[in-house]
Scaffold this active site. Structure first.
Site, PDB file in Angstrom:
ATOM      1  N   ASP A  13       0.782  -1.315  -0.160  1.00  0.00           N
ATOM      2  CA  ASP A  13       0.084  -0.002  -0.195  1.00  0.00           C
ATOM      3  C   ASP A  13       0.884   1.286   0.226  1.00  0.00           C
ATOM      4  O   ASP A  13       0.367   2.297   0.537  1.00  0.00           O
ATOM      5  CB  ASP A  13      -1.020   0.025   1.294  1.00  0.00           C
ATOM      6  N   LYS A  16       1.880   1.976  -5.185  1.00  0.00           N
ATOM      7  CA  LYS A  16       2.324   1.306  -6.458  1.00  0.00           C
ATOM      8  C   LYS A  16       1.437   1.864  -7.542  1.00  0.00           C
ATOM      9  O   LYS A  16       1.787   2.043  -8.807  1.00  0.00           O
ATOM     10  CB  LYS A  16       2.535  -0.185  -6.272  1.00  0.00           C
ATOM     11  N   GLY A  40      -4.415  -4.188  -3.869  1.00  0.00           N
ATOM     12  CA  GLY A  40      -5.477  -3.295  -4.083  1.00  0.00           C
ATOM     13  C   GLY A  40      -4.876  -2.251  -4.418  1.00  0.00           C
ATOM     14  O   GLY A  40      -4.162  -1.275  -3.883  1.00  0.00           O
ATOM     15  N   HIS A  41      -4.709  -1.841  -5.809  1.00  0.00           N
ATOM     16  CA  HIS A  41      -3.961  -0.823  -6.470  1.00  0.00           C
ATOM     17  C   HIS A  41      -4.752   0.334  -6.892  1.00  0.00           C
ATOM     18  O   HIS A  41      -5.511   0.205  -7.775  1.00  0.00           O
ATOM     19  CB  HIS A  41      -2.781  -1.115  -7.575  1.00  0.00           C
ATOM     20  N   THR A  42      -4.701   1.439  -6.370  1.00  0.00           N
ATOM     21  CA  THR A  42      -5.515   2.579  -6.610  1.00  0.00           C
ATOM     22  C   THR A  42      -5.022   3.651  -7.415  1.00  0.00           C
ATOM     23  O   THR A  42      -3.839   4.218  -7.436  1.00  0.00           O
ATOM     24  CB  THR A  42      -5.866   3.360  -5.115  1.00  0.00           C
ATOM     25  N   ARG A 141       2.748 -29.063  -6.646  1.00  0.00           N
ATOM     26  CA  ARG A 141       2.350 -29.489  -8.105  1.00  0.00           C
ATOM     27  C   ARG A 141       1.088 -30.198  -8.230  1.00  0.00           C
ATOM     28  O   ARG A 141       0.856 -31.120  -8.889  1.00  0.00           O
ATOM     29  CB  ARG A 141       3.599 -30.627  -8.432  1.00  0.00           C
ATOM     30  N   GLN A 222       1.905  -6.072  -3.308  1.00  0.00           N
ATOM     31  CA  GLN A 222       2.380  -6.280  -1.800  1.00  0.00           C
ATOM     32  C   GLN A 222       3.674  -5.409  -1.558  1.00  0.00           C
ATOM     33  O   GLN A 222       3.972  -4.557  -2.305  1.00  0.00           O
ATOM     34  CB  GLN A 222       2.508  -7.616  -1.272  1.00  0.00           C
ATOM     35  N   THR A 299      -9.836  -5.114   1.502  1.00  0.00           N
ATOM     36  CA  THR A 299     -10.710  -5.551   2.426  1.00  0.00           C
ATOM     37  C   THR A 299     -11.494  -4.457   3.241  1.00  0.00           C
ATOM     38  O   THR A 299     -12.318  -4.475   4.098  1.00  0.00           O
ATOM     39  CB  THR A 299      -9.780  -6.465   3.606  1.00  0.00           C
ATOM     40  N   ARG A 303      -5.853   0.282   8.259  1.00  0.00           N
ATOM     41  CA  ARG A 303      -4.383   0.016   8.207  1.00  0.00           C
ATOM     42  C   ARG A 303      -3.784   0.661   9.574  1.00  0.00           C
ATOM     43  O   ARG A 303      -4.007   1.610  10.099  1.00  0.00           O
ATOM     44  CB  ARG A 303      -3.615   0.714   7.164  1.00  0.00           C
ATOM     45  N   SER A 411       5.392  12.031  -4.537  1.00  0.00           N
ATOM     46  CA  SER A 411       3.969  12.264  -4.750  1.00  0.00           C
ATOM     47  C   SER A 411       3.375  13.033  -3.623  1.00  0.00           C
ATOM     48  O   SER A 411       3.755  12.718  -2.435  1.00  0.00           O
ATOM     49  CB  SER A 411       3.447  10.685  -4.711  1.00  0.00           C
ATOM     50  N   GLY A 413      -0.071  13.755  -3.797  1.00  0.00           N
ATOM     51  CA  GLY A 413      -1.610  13.530  -3.701  1.00  0.00           C
ATOM     52  C   GLY A 413      -2.125  12.538  -4.509  1.00  0.00           C
ATOM     53  O   GLY A 413      -1.014  11.852  -5.291  1.00  0.00           O
TER      54      GLY A 413
HETATM   55  P1  GDP Z   1      -0.663   0.320  -3.524  1.00  0.00           P
HETATM   56  O1  GDP Z   1      -1.394  -1.134  -2.858  1.00  0.00           O
HETATM   57  O2  GDP Z   1       0.765   0.377  -3.180  1.00  0.00           O
HETATM   58  O3  GDP Z   1      -1.068   0.524  -5.052  1.00  0.00           O
HETATM   59  O4  GDP Z   1      -1.340   1.374  -2.705  1.00  0.00           O
HETATM   60  P2  GDP Z   1      -2.855   1.553  -2.367  1.00  0.00           P
HETATM   61  O5  GDP Z   1      -3.875   2.001  -3.514  1.00  0.00           O
HETATM   62  O6  GDP Z   1      -3.450   0.332  -1.867  1.00  0.00           O
HETATM   63  O7  GDP Z   1      -2.909   2.741  -1.288  1.00  0.00           O
HETATM   64  C1  GDP Z   1      -2.421   4.046  -1.387  1.00  0.00           C
HETATM   65  C2  GDP Z   1      -3.545   5.237  -1.098  1.00  0.00           C
HETATM   66  O8  GDP Z   1      -2.880   6.346  -1.350  1.00  0.00           O
HETATM   67  C3  GDP Z   1      -4.542   5.137  -2.212  1.00  0.00           C
HETATM   68  O9  GDP Z   1      -5.891   5.411  -1.725  1.00  0.00           O
HETATM   69  C4  GDP Z   1      -3.951   6.329  -3.337  1.00  0.00           C
HETATM   70  O10 GDP Z   1      -4.977   6.925  -4.085  1.00  0.00           O
HETATM   71  C5  GDP Z   1      -3.489   7.152  -2.283  1.00  0.00           C
HETATM   72  N1  GDP Z   1      -2.295   7.782  -2.812  1.00  0.00           N
HETATM   73  C6  GDP Z   1      -1.360   7.480  -3.625  1.00  0.00           C
HETATM   74  N2  GDP Z   1      -0.560   8.598  -3.487  1.00  0.00           N
HETATM   75  C7  GDP Z   1      -0.558   9.488  -2.577  1.00  0.00           C
HETATM   76  C8  GDP Z   1      -0.022  10.666  -2.350  1.00  0.00           C
HETATM   77  O11 GDP Z   1       1.087  11.004  -2.656  1.00  0.00           O
HETATM   78  N3  GDP Z   1      -0.844  11.300  -1.489  1.00  0.00           N
HETATM   79  C9  GDP Z   1      -1.935  10.814  -0.902  1.00  0.00           C
HETATM   80  N4  GDP Z   1      -2.732  12.028   0.037  1.00  0.00           N
HETATM   81  N5  GDP Z   1      -2.515   9.840  -1.127  1.00  0.00           N
HETATM   82  C10 GDP Z   1      -1.995   8.987  -2.097  1.00  0.00           C
HETATM   83  P1  IMO Z   2      -0.825  -4.212  -2.035  1.00  0.00           P
HETATM   84  O1  IMO Z   2      -0.324  -4.511  -3.489  1.00  0.00           O
HETATM   85  C1  IMO Z   2      -1.083  -4.673   2.093  1.00  0.00           C
HETATM   86  C2  IMO Z   2      -0.932  -8.730   3.787  1.00  0.00           C
HETATM   87  C3  IMO Z   2      -2.377  -9.196   4.728  1.00  0.00           C
HETATM   88  C4  IMO Z   2      -1.930 -10.040   5.359  1.00  0.00           C
HETATM   89  C5  IMO Z   2      -0.530 -10.724   4.834  1.00  0.00           C
HETATM   90  C6  IMO Z   2      -0.968 -12.058   4.019  1.00  0.00           C
HETATM   91  O2  IMO Z   2      -2.329  -3.368  -2.258  1.00  0.00           O
HETATM   92  O3  IMO Z   2       0.171  -3.262  -1.635  1.00  0.00           O
HETATM   93  P2  IMO Z   2      -2.768 -12.772   1.988  1.00  0.00           P
HETATM   94  O4  IMO Z   2      -3.999 -12.575   1.855  1.00  0.00           O
HETATM   95  O5  IMO Z   2      -1.553 -12.281   1.042  1.00  0.00           O
HETATM   96  O6  IMO Z   2      -2.327 -14.286   2.357  1.00  0.00           O
HETATM   97  O7  IMO Z   2      -2.160 -11.984   3.529  1.00  0.00           O
HETATM   98  O8  IMO Z   2      -0.299  -9.630   3.644  1.00  0.00           O
HETATM   99  N1  IMO Z   2      -1.311  -8.049   2.403  1.00  0.00           N
HETATM  100  C7  IMO Z   2      -1.164  -6.749   2.190  1.00  0.00           C
HETATM  101  N2  IMO Z   2      -0.851  -5.702   2.740  1.00  0.00           N
HETATM  102  N3  IMO Z   2      -1.200  -4.332   0.888  1.00  0.00           N
HETATM  103  C8  IMO Z   2      -1.313  -5.514   0.150  1.00  0.00           C
HETATM  104  O9  IMO Z   2      -1.280  -5.740  -1.283  1.00  0.00           O
HETATM  105  C9  IMO Z   2      -1.668  -6.692   0.666  1.00  0.00           C
HETATM  106  N4  IMO Z   2      -1.654  -8.076   0.176  1.00  0.00           N
HETATM  107  C10 IMO Z   2      -1.531  -8.950   1.259  1.00  0.00           C
HETATM  108  O10 IMO Z   2      -2.992  -7.946   5.164  1.00  0.00           O
HETATM  109  O11 IMO Z   2      -0.951  -9.381   6.448  1.00  0.00           O
HETATM  110 MG    MG Z   3      -2.979  -1.584  -1.669  1.00  0.00          MG
END
Ligand code: GDP
Ligand code: IMO
Ligand code: MG
Length: 422
Positions: A13, A16, A40-42, A141, A222, A299, A303, A411, A413
């Site tokens: 999170d 990415k 979950g990539h936003t 396997r 991750q 989910t 966090r 970054s 925002g």
């Molecule tokens: P990822 O899993 O690494 O792609 O990250 P997530 O999408 O799970 O979580 C990052 C959150 O921060 C998302 O809600 C993004 O929209 C937000 N975000 C990303 N970059 C920035 C930033 O520079 N500032 C702020 N305030 N939010 C950001």
């Molecule tokens: P992104 O790509 C943050 C965490 C889960 C748990 C552990 C194992 O959005 O950064 P799993 O379901 O993979 O067997 O869970 O890993 N986890 C993440 N935490 N961002 C993620 O993905 C995650 N994917 C799994 O919360 O602690």
């Molecule tokens: Mg994420």
């Protein structure tokens, strides 16, 4: 030609999705290399928000080819929902999305076993997406691969054999009712009808693309500290998010990698269980969660939040070979009078030389902090490094020195435009 890997440098999170979308304007192909719908990539564009779980974050760029690599584990329902969501938004996928014939499927029994495991004594706090059980079958396997969908008879036979074993386990060990074989077979056949056109040998596709001098971006899910080998085991995911996983997860050889870009959140978050030395339980922790809107994109779980840990990120830099870093969410720190950064760990008054990944050691580690003055001013519309307050510049220089990398972007925002390029 260039092959860049984007890796999460902390516990996931880091942002990415935003960064991959941003960098996609300069590449031909984006490929996911591991994980599944636990990710979950936003991406935020104007008022619209997209959250990708399986489809690479380059898909919003019309001329970018997106690949789901062999290292990914695919849950049919999650993928179909994502494809539908994109189509509803007028985004065409045919000829742009390719799925590896060697990627494994997440079956209903994987999700069920994930939730059964989580209700037992060895809780990890997983996302419940069936990730661990699916990778277990891959390495045992016994997995069902995308290619198996192409031969109906083999597919039915494999599912029947697997179901015999899983139903035995469900009934005799977990006292759970059995799963219906025909239902599962029919789901797979329906899935095949819908995704058949996307299936290909993506390793061959990527290697051909390299010969044609194309630029490729490999998107990790991750983060390094969730890596099954290098992370905080057992509180990890069941794949290799670190840069090494990008080669095995796509078929691109290590000699072709030109850059490793580490995504570093300006503070630290973690979802699920496991040690977290800089975790905050005070008002500052609550403030980071609130301002940073720190809720899981998959989910919805809150966090856990804490200060930036450069001892951890430096470890991540070493094992990933990060040579460029993108610092994300710097704007979230704009509302703090004082900011702390962890630079080392102590156990029993002794400073550690190396980052400890064992649960026993890491849970005892006491962070050593340096204090920084906050900048207390909104930076979310700044797009030039020179215009940042000097306290923010100092914070960034300190991170670069302590972690041993160059910062390429900052970054400030969630939107594409809220980015400073250095
Ligand atoms: P990822 O899993 O690494 O792609 O990250 P997530 O999408 O799970 O979580 C990052 C959150 O921060 C998302 O809600 C993004 O929209 C937000 N975000 C990303 N970059 C920035 C930033 O520079 N500032 C702020 N305030 N939010 C950001
Ligand atoms: P992104 O790509 C943050 C965490 C889960 C748990 C552990 C194992 O959005 O950064 P799993 O379901 O993979 O067997 O869970 O890993 N986890 C993440 N935490 N961002 C993620 O993905 C995650 N994917 C799994 O919360 O602690
Ligand atoms: Mg994420």
């Amino acid at each position: 030609m260039s092959v860049s890997i984007v890796v999460g440098s902390q516990w996931g999170d880091e942002g990415k999705g935003k960064v991959v979308d941003l960098l996609s304007s300069k590449v031909d192909i984006v490929a996911r290399y591991q994980g599944g719908a636990n990710a979950g990539h936003t991406i935020k564009i104007g008022d619209k928000q997209f959250i990708f779980h399986l489809i690479p974050s380059g898909i919003l760029h019309d001329n970018v080819i997106c690949i789901i690599g062999n290292g990914v584990v695919i849950e049919p329902k999650a993928l179909l929902e994502e494809i539908e969501m994109l189509e509803q938004n007028g985004i065409t996928l045919e000829g742009r999305l390719f799925i590896s014939h060697n990627a494994h499927l997440i079956m209903p029994y994987h999700k069920l076993l994930d939730s059964i495991n989580e209700s037992g004594e060895r809780k990890i706090g997983t996302t419940g997406r069936g990730i661990g059980p699916s990778y277990i079958d891959k390495y045992a396997r016994k997995g069902i691969r995308i290619a198996d969908l192409l031969n109906k008879e083999i597919l039915k036979e494999k599912i029947r054999t697997n179901l015999k074993e899983k139903n035995n386990l469900l009934k005799k060990v977990y006292e759970h009712e059995e799963l219906n074989v025909d239902e599962i077979i029919n789901e797979c056949l329906d899935f095949d009808r819908k995704i058949d056109k996307y299936i290909t040998d993506t390793s061959a596709y990527l290697n051909d693309a390299l010969e044609q001098q194309k630029s490729i971006l490999l998107e990790g899910a991750q983060g390094a500290l969730l890596d099954v080998d290098h992370g905080t085991y057992p509180y990890v995911t069941s794949s290799n998010p670190t840069s090494g996983g990008a080669c095995t997860g796509t078929g691109i050889p290590p000699t072709k990698i030109t850059k490793v870009i580490g995504i570093v959140k300006a503070y630290t978050t973690r979802v699920g269980l496991g040690p977290f030395p800089t975790e905050l339980f005070d008002e500052d922790g609550k403030k980071l969660a609130e301002i940073g809107v720190e809720f899981g994109a998959t989910t919805g779980r809150p966090r856990r939040c804490g200060w930036l840990d450069t001892f951890l990120v430096n470890y991540s830099r070493r094992i990933n070979g990060i040579n460029r870093a993108v610092i994300t969410k710097l704007d979230v720190l704009s509302h703090f009078e004082n900011i702390k950064v962890c630079t080392a760990y102590e156990i029993n008054g002794k400073q550690l030389k190396y980052f400890p990944t064992s649960e026993a050691e890491l849970s005892q580690a006491k962070p050593v902090y340096e204090n920084f003055k906050g900048w207390n001013t909104d930076i979310s519309e700044i797009n030039n490094f020179e215009d940042l307050p000097h306290e923010a510049k100092e914070y960034l220089s300190f991170i670069a020195v302590k972690c041993g990398f160059e910062i390429s972007h900052i970054s400030v925002g969630p939107k594409r435009s809220q980015t400073i390029e250095l």
